[in-house]
Design an enzyme around this catalytic site. Sequence first.
Site, PDB file in Angstrom:
ATOM      1  N   TYR A   1     -45.430  17.662 -10.427  1.00 18.36           N
ATOM      2  CA  TYR A   1     -44.166  18.265 -10.356  1.00 18.36           C
ATOM      3  C   TYR A   1     -43.757  17.951  -8.831  1.00 18.36           C
ATOM      4  CZ  TYR A   1     -42.541  21.922 -13.133  1.00 18.36           C
ATOM      5  OH  TYR A   1     -41.614  22.501 -13.943  1.00 18.36           O
TER       6      TYR A   1
ATOM      7  N   GLU B   1     -39.900  18.865  -7.769  1.00 17.31           N
ATOM      8  CA  GLU B   1     -38.787  19.571  -7.513  1.00 17.31           C
ATOM      9  C   GLU B   1     -38.057  19.117  -6.193  1.00 17.31           C
ATOM     10  OE1 GLU B   1     -39.764  23.690  -8.062  1.00 17.31           O
ATOM     11  OE2 GLU B   1     -38.561  23.455 -10.058  1.00 17.31           O
TER      12      GLU B   1
ATOM     13  N   ASP C   1     -17.067   8.476 -17.132  1.00 17.84           N
ATOM     14  CA  ASP C   1     -18.269   8.502 -17.803  1.00 17.84           C
ATOM     15  C   ASP C   1     -18.644   7.350 -18.648  1.00 17.84           C
ATOM     16  OD1 ASP C   1     -20.124   9.248 -19.692  1.00 17.84           O
ATOM     17  OD2 ASP C   1     -19.552  10.972 -20.405  1.00 17.84           O
TER      18      ASP C   1
ATOM     19  N   THR D   1     -25.671   7.191 -19.447  1.00 13.95           N
ATOM     20  CA  THR D   1     -26.982   7.429 -20.006  1.00 13.95           C
ATOM     21  C   THR D   1     -27.710   6.038 -19.696  1.00 13.95           C
ATOM     22  OG1 THR D   1     -26.464   6.290 -22.104  1.00 13.95           O
ATOM     23  CG2 THR D   1     -26.214   8.583 -21.881  1.00 13.95           C
TER      24      THR D   1
ATOM     25  N   LYS E   1     -28.554   3.515 -23.518  1.00 17.15           N
ATOM     26  CA  LYS E   1     -27.520   3.098 -24.695  1.00 17.15           C
ATOM     27  C   LYS E   1     -27.508   1.560 -24.387  1.00 17.15           C
ATOM     28  CE  LYS E   1     -25.351   7.496 -25.463  1.00 17.15           C
ATOM     29  NZ  LYS E   1     -24.010   8.164 -25.329  1.00 17.15           N
TER      30      LYS E   1
ATOM     31  N   ARG F   1     -34.786   7.070 -22.392  1.00 18.77           N
ATOM     32  CA  ARG F   1     -33.685   8.113 -22.641  1.00 18.77           C
ATOM     33  C   ARG F   1     -33.629   9.055 -21.485  1.00 18.77           C
ATOM     34  NH1 ARG F   1     -31.291   9.472 -26.885  1.00 18.77           N
ATOM     35  NH2 ARG F   1     -32.260   7.646 -27.807  1.00 18.77           N
TER      36      ARG F   1
END
Length: 432
Positions: free
Chosen positions: A59, A61, A208, A240, A243, A249
């Site tokens: 973890y 954060e 984008d 992303t 792609k 991913r």
Amino acid sequence: MSVGRREISDEVRREDPELASLIEAEEIRQRTTLQLIASENFASRAVMDASGTVLTNKYSEGYPGKRYYGGNGVIDQVEQLAIDRLKLLFGAEHANVQPHSGANANAAVYFALLNPGDTVVAMRLDQGGHLTHGSPVNFSGKLYRFAGYGVTPRGDGGERLDLDALARLAQQERPKLIVVGATAYPRTIEIDPIRSIADEVGALVLFDAAHVAGLIAGGQYPNPLFMRDGRRGADVVTFTTHKTLRGPRGGAIVCHEDLAAKIDKALFPGFQGGPIENTIAAKAVAFREALQPSFAEYQRNVVLNAQRLAGALSSHGFRLVSGGTDTHLLLVDLQGFDPDLSGKEAQEVLDRAGITCNRNQIPEDPRSPFVTSGLRFGTPAVTTTGMGPSEMDAIGELIARTLLKRSDASEVERIRAQVAELTASFPPPADR
Ligand SMILES: *Cc1c(COP(=O)(O)O)cnc(C)c1O
């Protein structure tokens, strides 16, 4: 080549044979059919290995040096490595590698720059835009007031981003944000005229680059962070990593320093919880791969293959939206080839022939988004396997033959066998 052997660990086989056989089936599908979905690629073995590591247990954060939990000394270095490589890749002052997806990256930018109800202009979905650009079924369309621009009418040099219409829309709507970038638009979008339009109305610009991030990294598409003269272009760029960029991913954001704190805060704690550090490690691997000279050559071949496939398809009687492509993707208008053939039916018969693609609306499409009159193809995955011009010609011919002979089941079977033969010579990299 041992079937599925390298794809599935012995541990998964032993512990969960039911799942292992599904993974193996998918591995075989990917290896024995043609992957022509424009948003897909084959990540390297190194990318997949990095994502399957103990980093999943942690973890973390927060951000490097500012975590909410202890024990993050190593994780900080992993994430910083990814950040530094990404900054280098885009020449960016700031990078955030935590978005779990492209949609999350966009959400974070909207949360950072907008208030609910604010006006945004973006490319309309039926003209190539993405769900997160204001679709009424998406959070973006529910939280913000989107107005859409599109492409110019069909014809010589047509079906290109309509800058005049965008300028008029911006004057009329006075948006807080202009979103550029698309999911089904085959042409290059230059940031310079969009920056001017935005400056006239005092809007920010989000580019984008979900689809074209790899092309940008490989020098085959202009970097939207900057104008040609090096001045500031888009304020923020989202993308992303899976792609054209060929990583795991996920998503990422790059921006100029003045927006860094806002963007980081909007993503965490604003929108996401703990980052997926095993995926971030895999992003670091992909960014390193993208910094190599061979990656630029790969992206060059992606574009050359897309243009070659476009040429092959048009020689078989298909009309290409905008007449061709500057990028990795092409949009085929099926109406001239056969007015009775919908995108849905074409996608289904191509699937039976082992040719994987997706139906897509074309500009002015008379059919619904679920049925459509178009198909979208892309060359990132087939280029990763090493295919070149002669394979693009062969694929064009196989697509045309499948659609012409779609009611002849035995012909479709024969094409399926030819596809298997072709793909056997070009296995995905992780399979070699
Ligand atoms: C693919 C895509 C996204 C979303 O990416 P996900 O990782 O699927 O959430 C966002 N914007 C555009 C333009 C895309 O093509």
